[in-house]
Design a protein around this motif. Structure first.
Motif, PDB file in Angstrom:
ATOM      1  N   PRO A  92       0.811  -1.230   0.000  1.00  0.00           N
ATOM      2  CA  PRO A  92       0.000   0.000   0.000  1.00  0.00           C
ATOM      3  C   PRO A  92       0.839   1.272   0.000  1.00  0.00           C
ATOM      4  O   PRO A  92       0.445   2.289  -0.594  1.00  0.00           O
ATOM      5  CB  PRO A  92      -0.837  -0.123   1.276  1.00  0.00           C
ATOM      6  N   ARG A  93       2.006   1.231   0.612  1.00  0.00           N
ATOM      7  CA  ARG A  93       2.856   2.420   0.635  1.00  0.00           C
ATOM      8  C   ARG A  93       3.465   2.703  -0.734  1.00  0.00           C
ATOM      9  O   ARG A  93       3.693   3.857  -1.085  1.00  0.00           O
ATOM     10  CB  ARG A  93       3.954   2.248   1.689  1.00  0.00           C
ATOM     11  N   LEU A  94       3.741   1.678  -1.504  1.00  0.00           N
ATOM     12  CA  LEU A  94       4.273   1.878  -2.852  1.00  0.00           C
ATOM     13  C   LEU A  94       3.186   2.233  -3.861  1.00  0.00           C
ATOM     14  O   LEU A  94       3.456   2.904  -4.851  1.00  0.00           O
ATOM     15  CB  LEU A  94       5.012   0.624  -3.328  1.00  0.00           C
ATOM     16  N   CYS A  95       1.965   1.765  -3.599  1.00  0.00           N
ATOM     17  CA  CYS A  95       0.885   1.985  -4.559  1.00  0.00           C
ATOM     18  C   CYS A  95       0.039   3.212  -4.229  1.00  0.00           C
ATOM     19  O   CYS A  95      -0.652   3.736  -5.110  1.00  0.00           O
ATOM     20  CB  CYS A  95      -0.022   0.750  -4.608  1.00  0.00           C
ATOM     21  N   GLY A  96       0.050   3.647  -2.969  1.00  0.00           N
ATOM     22  CA  GLY A  96      -0.758   4.800  -2.587  1.00  0.00           C
ATOM     23  C   GLY A  96      -2.211   4.475  -2.341  1.00  0.00           C
ATOM     24  O   GLY A  96      -3.045   5.376  -2.205  1.00  0.00           O
ATOM     25  N   VAL A  97      -2.550   3.183  -2.292  1.00  0.00           N
ATOM     26  CA  VAL A  97      -3.923   2.752  -2.012  1.00  0.00           C
ATOM     27  C   VAL A  97      -3.878   1.584  -1.035  1.00  0.00           C
ATOM     28  O   VAL A  97      -2.864   0.888  -0.920  1.00  0.00           O
ATOM     29  CB  VAL A  97      -4.657   2.318  -3.303  1.00  0.00           C
ATOM     30  N   ARG A  98      -4.980   1.360  -0.341  1.00  0.00           N
ATOM     31  CA  ARG A  98      -5.063   0.236   0.586  1.00  0.00           C
ATOM     32  C   ARG A  98      -5.064  -1.093  -0.167  1.00  0.00           C
ATOM     33  O   ARG A  98      -5.511  -1.165  -1.326  1.00  0.00           O
ATOM     34  CB  ARG A  98      -6.329   0.330   1.437  1.00  0.00           C
ATOM     35  N   VAL A  99      -4.603  -2.143   0.482  1.00  0.00           N
ATOM     36  CA  VAL A  99      -4.681  -3.489  -0.094  1.00  0.00           C
ATOM     37  C   VAL A  99      -6.147  -3.871  -0.232  1.00  0.00           C
ATOM     38  O   VAL A  99      -6.921  -3.753   0.724  1.00  0.00           O
ATOM     39  CB  VAL A  99      -3.938  -4.512   0.785  1.00  0.00           C
ATOM     40  N   VAL A 100      -6.536  -4.302  -1.410  1.00  0.00           N
ATOM     41  CA  VAL A 100      -7.941  -4.667  -1.642  1.00  0.00           C
ATOM     42  C   VAL A 100      -8.295  -5.923  -0.851  1.00  0.00           C
ATOM     43  O   VAL A 100      -7.430  -6.740  -0.525  1.00  0.00           O
ATOM     44  CB  VAL A 100      -8.219  -4.884  -3.142  1.00  0.00           C
ATOM     45  N   TRP A 101      -9.570  -6.058  -0.543  1.00  0.00           N
ATOM     46  CA  TRP A 101     -10.069  -7.192   0.245  1.00  0.00           C
ATOM     47  C   TRP A 101      -9.236  -7.358   1.514  1.00  0.00           C
ATOM     48  O   TRP A 101      -8.830  -8.464   1.891  1.00  0.00           O
ATOM     49  CB  TRP A 101     -10.041  -8.476  -0.573  1.00  0.00           C
ATOM     50  N   GLY A 102      -8.976  -6.218   2.167  1.00  0.00           N
ATOM     51  CA  GLY A 102      -8.094  -6.226   3.330  1.00  0.00           C
ATOM     52  C   GLY A 102      -8.556  -7.107   4.453  1.00  0.00           C
ATOM     53  O   GLY A 102      -7.750  -7.561   5.278  1.00  0.00           O
ATOM     54  N   GLU A 103      -9.866  -7.397   4.488  1.00  0.00           N
ATOM     55  CA  GLU A 103     -10.389  -8.245   5.574  1.00  0.00           C
ATOM     56  C   GLU A 103      -9.879  -9.679   5.471  1.00  0.00           C
ATOM     57  O   GLU A 103      -9.984 -10.452   6.428  1.00  0.00           O
ATOM     58  CB  GLU A 103     -11.920  -8.232   5.563  1.00  0.00           C
ATOM     59  N   TRP A 104      -9.316 -10.051   4.331  1.00  0.00           N
ATOM     60  CA  TRP A 104      -8.774 -11.401   4.193  1.00  0.00           C
ATOM     61  C   TRP A 104      -7.492 -11.606   4.999  1.00  0.00           C
ATOM     62  O   TRP A 104      -7.164 -12.725   5.390  1.00  0.00           O
ATOM     63  CB  TRP A 104      -8.438 -11.693   2.729  1.00  0.00           C
ATOM     64  N   GLY A 105      -6.739 -10.530   5.212  1.00  0.00           N
ATOM     65  CA  GLY A 105      -5.356 -10.658   5.664  1.00  0.00           C
ATOM     66  C   GLY A 105      -5.155 -11.450   6.934  1.00  0.00           C
ATOM     67  O   GLY A 105      -4.299 -12.348   7.004  1.00  0.00           O
ATOM     68  N   VAL A 106      -5.931 -11.159   7.974  1.00  0.00           N
ATOM     69  CA  VAL A 106      -5.762 -11.845   9.258  1.00  0.00           C
ATOM     70  C   VAL A 106      -6.125 -13.320   9.117  1.00  0.00           C
ATOM     71  O   VAL A 106      -5.412 -14.210   9.607  1.00  0.00           O
ATOM     72  CB  VAL A 106      -6.606 -11.169  10.347  1.00  0.00           C
ATOM     73  N   ALA A 107      -7.239 -13.600   8.446  1.00  0.00           N
ATOM     74  CA  ALA A 107      -7.655 -14.990   8.264  1.00  0.00           C
ATOM     75  C   ALA A 107      -6.610 -15.784   7.484  1.00  0.00           C
ATOM     76  O   ALA A 107      -6.304 -16.942   7.815  1.00  0.00           O
ATOM     77  CB  ALA A 107      -9.008 -15.042   7.549  1.00  0.00           C
ATOM     78  N   ALA A 153      -3.826 -12.573  -5.614  1.00  0.00           N
ATOM     79  CA  ALA A 153      -4.954 -11.799  -6.132  1.00  0.00           C
ATOM     80  C   ALA A 153      -5.048 -10.440  -5.439  1.00  0.00           C
ATOM     81  O   ALA A 153      -5.280  -9.410  -6.095  1.00  0.00           O
ATOM     82  CB  ALA A 153      -6.252 -12.586  -5.933  1.00  0.00           C
ATOM     83  N   GLN A 154      -4.862 -10.432  -4.111  1.00  0.00           N
ATOM     84  CA  GLN A 154      -4.911  -9.173  -3.375  1.00  0.00           C
ATOM     85  C   GLN A 154      -3.873  -8.176  -3.878  1.00  0.00           C
ATOM     86  O   GLN A 154      -4.182  -7.010  -4.162  1.00  0.00           O
ATOM     87  CB  GLN A 154      -4.661  -9.429  -1.887  1.00  0.00           C
ATOM     88  N   PHE A 155      -2.620  -8.623  -3.973  1.00  0.00           N
ATOM     89  CA  PHE A 155      -1.538  -7.708  -4.306  1.00  0.00           C
ATOM     90  C   PHE A 155      -1.621  -7.238  -5.757  1.00  0.00           C
ATOM     91  O   PHE A 155      -1.377  -6.065  -6.057  1.00  0.00           O
ATOM     92  CB  PHE A 155      -0.186  -8.360  -4.012  1.00  0.00           C
ATOM     93  N   ILE A 156      -1.967  -8.152  -6.668  1.00  0.00           N
ATOM     94  CA  ILE A 156      -2.055  -7.744  -8.076  1.00  0.00           C
ATOM     95  C   ILE A 156      -3.207  -6.760  -8.271  1.00  0.00           C
ATOM     96  O   ILE A 156      -3.076  -5.761  -8.998  1.00  0.00           O
ATOM     97  CB  ILE A 156      -2.208  -8.982  -8.978  1.00  0.00           C
ATOM     98  N   ALA A 157      -4.342  -7.018  -7.617  1.00  0.00           N
ATOM     99  CA  ALA A 157      -5.472  -6.091  -7.731  1.00  0.00           C
ATOM    100  C   ALA A 157      -5.129  -4.734  -7.126  1.00  0.00           C
ATOM    101  O   ALA A 157      -5.548  -3.685  -7.644  1.00  0.00           O
ATOM    102  CB  ALA A 157      -6.698  -6.682  -7.036  1.00  0.00           C
ATOM    103  N   THR A 158      -4.363  -4.737  -6.048  1.00  0.00           N
ATOM    104  CA  THR A 158      -3.938  -3.471  -5.437  1.00  0.00           C
ATOM    105  C   THR A 158      -2.980  -2.725  -6.353  1.00  0.00           C
ATOM    106  O   THR A 158      -3.115  -1.506  -6.562  1.00  0.00           O
ATOM    107  CB  THR A 158      -3.262  -3.739  -4.080  1.00  0.00           C
ATOM    108  N   ILE A 159      -2.014  -3.442  -6.892  1.00  0.00           N
ATOM    109  CA  ILE A 159      -1.038  -2.815  -7.792  1.00  0.00           C
ATOM    110  C   ILE A 159      -1.734  -2.252  -9.031  1.00  0.00           C
ATOM    111  O   ILE A 159      -1.342  -1.202  -9.562  1.00  0.00           O
ATOM    112  CB  ILE A 159       0.062  -3.823  -8.162  1.00  0.00           C
ATOM    113  N   ALA A 160      -2.781  -2.928  -9.489  1.00  0.00           N
ATOM    114  CA  ALA A 160      -3.525  -2.437 -10.659  1.00  0.00           C
ATOM    115  C   ALA A 160      -4.199  -1.097 -10.376  1.00  0.00           C
ATOM    116  O   ALA A 160      -4.469  -0.327 -11.312  1.00  0.00           O
ATOM    117  CB  ALA A 160      -4.572  -3.468 -11.080  1.00  0.00           C
TER     118      ALA A 160
END
Length: 480
Positions: A92-107, A153-160
């Motif tokens: 997110p710091r490199l892209c300037g946006v939050r990681v998409v579907w962030g609720e997945w991360g902890v699970a 999927a999360q990271f590629i969608a965020t980078i997009a």
């Protein structure tokens, strides 16, 4: 010192983009694995000098059952868990946006580590695919693959969705690492163990294990050092274009090197020769990234003694230079004659996997952990002790195993009985165990230091840590 942001990043608070709970969950698990799985390696090394010290009647405590616990635990636990957690910080710091579907991360962090726990516990009971770095049973491998696929999927969608069209080099390597590894899990989990047999199985296993090392661990490690080194030394990246030479040469050459472990085997000579040639050509990505790393530090060496993250990152780079030199030369037929099946190969694997990539992951951890908690590291002195115990330990282990391997190999070539060479290895193996203990103590002190950092109230650090501020340019370098 506040970060200086430019262009479309102007006015954005990068810290607000990071989901702190997700990052901390992955990092807590990573520190757990950092304590547990290298310790299994130390316990294993004791068996070389004292074969019965873990008992004689329990198959689960024999070398063959425990070694996969150590190997898979270090790769997928100690390194990969820290790496993925640090990706949730840097993307997110490199892209300037939050990681998409962030609720997945902890699970995902819990699924990853619980599946790994189940798989590692099953190995001493004999559940084993018999493929190095692919021993885990399907009930563990499937969740691990699904987590990697979901994170991909999360990271590629965020980078997009990034704010700037240009990609910083760390994101190049991140995209490649996750896509390659999702595909490699399919090869190692579903295709190789069940559909390929005989000498073809050996050949494809050589590819699989080198995809784990060269197309997961290596680009993942590059993600971390390309991001954290410029930040920690407050210098822009030395040469972005040079980093792309390293990226494309890694992608072009590494997929073919796996068969260099099977020279003098029934595998076709052309395949062995191709592996040798590409192994030597790996000098290109190794040297390009090292020139980039040391060029980035240019002019900042005077403050190195008090810059813990940078010390870990540069030490890992030195280990990378030594370990990759070993890896390339041992692919030559003339060098492999005395080194194959010897401790020389074990020296190479420890200098690269632990000495380089795990140490890079620890460098990133030391950089971002105090920032996640908004306070100084609890004890710089304790952190320095951790650094030197780990560095002296892995350096000693690499040196002693290299010497042991060369002695073993030349004695075998001279016709010495194998049992006689074992007797002469005892002193080397004892030093190996002691160096492993040094590394374990260093990592334990590091985790204690980080836990105390989290538990200490702001402003109550045991001693001030000489810590550089944020980098003068975003993410340590321009995105061109």
């Amino acid at each position: 010192m506040a970060e200086t942001l430019h262009g479309r990043f102007t006015g954005i608070d990068l810290d607000e983009l990071v989901d702190r709970r997700v990052v901390l969950t992955w990092l807590y698990w990573g520190m757990f694995w950092l304590i547990v799985t290298p310790s299994v390696g130390v316990a294993l090394s004791g068996l070389f000098n004292y074969p019965d010290y873990l008992g004689t009647n329990n198959l689960g405590l024999t070398f063959g059952r425990l070694r996969p616990v150590h190997v898979n635990g270090v790769i997928f636990g100690a390194f990969s868990t820290l790496f993925i957690g640090e990706c949730y910080y840097l993307v997110p710091r490199l892209c300037g946006v939050r990681v998409v579907w962030g609720e997945w991360g902890v699970a995902l962090a819990w699924v990853w580590s619980l599946a790994l726990i189940a798989g590692l516990i099953s190995l001493p009971f004999g559940y084993n695919h018999g493929l190095e770095a692919g021993e885990l049973p399907l009930f563990a491998e499937i969740p691990l693959m699904l987590v990697v696929a979901a994170a991909t999927a999360q990271f590629i969608a965020t980078i997009a969705q990034r704010l700037e069209p240009a990609l910083y080099v760390a994101l190049w390597y991140l995209i490649a690492a996750f896509i390659w590894t999702t595909m490699n899990f399919i090869l190692g989990s579903f295709i190789l163990p069940y559909t390929i047999s005989g000498i073809n199985s050996a050949a494809f296993h050589g590819l699989y294990i080198h995809y784990i090392v060269g197309l997961w661990i290596t680009p993942a490690g590059y993600v971390l050092i390309y991001y954290f080194l410029p930040l920690s030394v407050q210098n822009p990246l030395y040469a972005h274009k040079l980093s792309l030479v390293g990226f494309w040469s890694l992608a072009l050459f590494y997929p073919f090197v796996g068969i260099h472990h099977y020279l003098y085997s029934p595998i076709a000579d052309w395949a062995e020769t191709l592996a040798i040639v590409t192994s030597m050509l790996l000098i290109i990505p190794v040297w390009t990234v090292l020139v980039n790393f040391f060029g980035t530090v240019k002019g900042r060496w005077d403050g190195f003694g008090k810059n813990l993250p940078a010390k870990f990152l540069i030490t890992g780079s030195l280990m990378y230079l030594l370990g990759c030199f070993q890896g390339s030369v041992e692919a030559l037929r003339s060098i492999q004659q005395p080194t194959h099946f010897s401790d020389f190969v074990i020296s190479h694997s420890h200098l690269t996997v632990f000495g380089t990539f795990v140490i890079w992951a620890m460098g990133g951890l030391i950089y971002l952990w105090p920032r996640l908690w908004g306070r100084e590291l609890w004890s710089f002195t304790l952190g320095n002790w951790s650094f030197w115990l780990i560095t002296v330990g892995i350096s000693t282990m690499g040196l002693v195993l290299t010497a042991a391997g060369l002695q073993q190999g030349f004695e075998w070539m001279n016709g010495t009985e194998w049992v006689d060479t074992v007797v002469r290895m005892k002193a080397y193996w004892l030093v190996r165990t002691l160096s492993g203990i040094s590394m374990d103590i260093g990592m334990s002190l590091l985790v204690i230091n980080l836990m105390m950092t989290a538990l200490t109230r702001p402003g109550e650090a045991r001693e001030p840590m000489p810590r550089p501020g944020a980098a003068p340019v975003r993410a340590g370098g321009p995105a061109e």
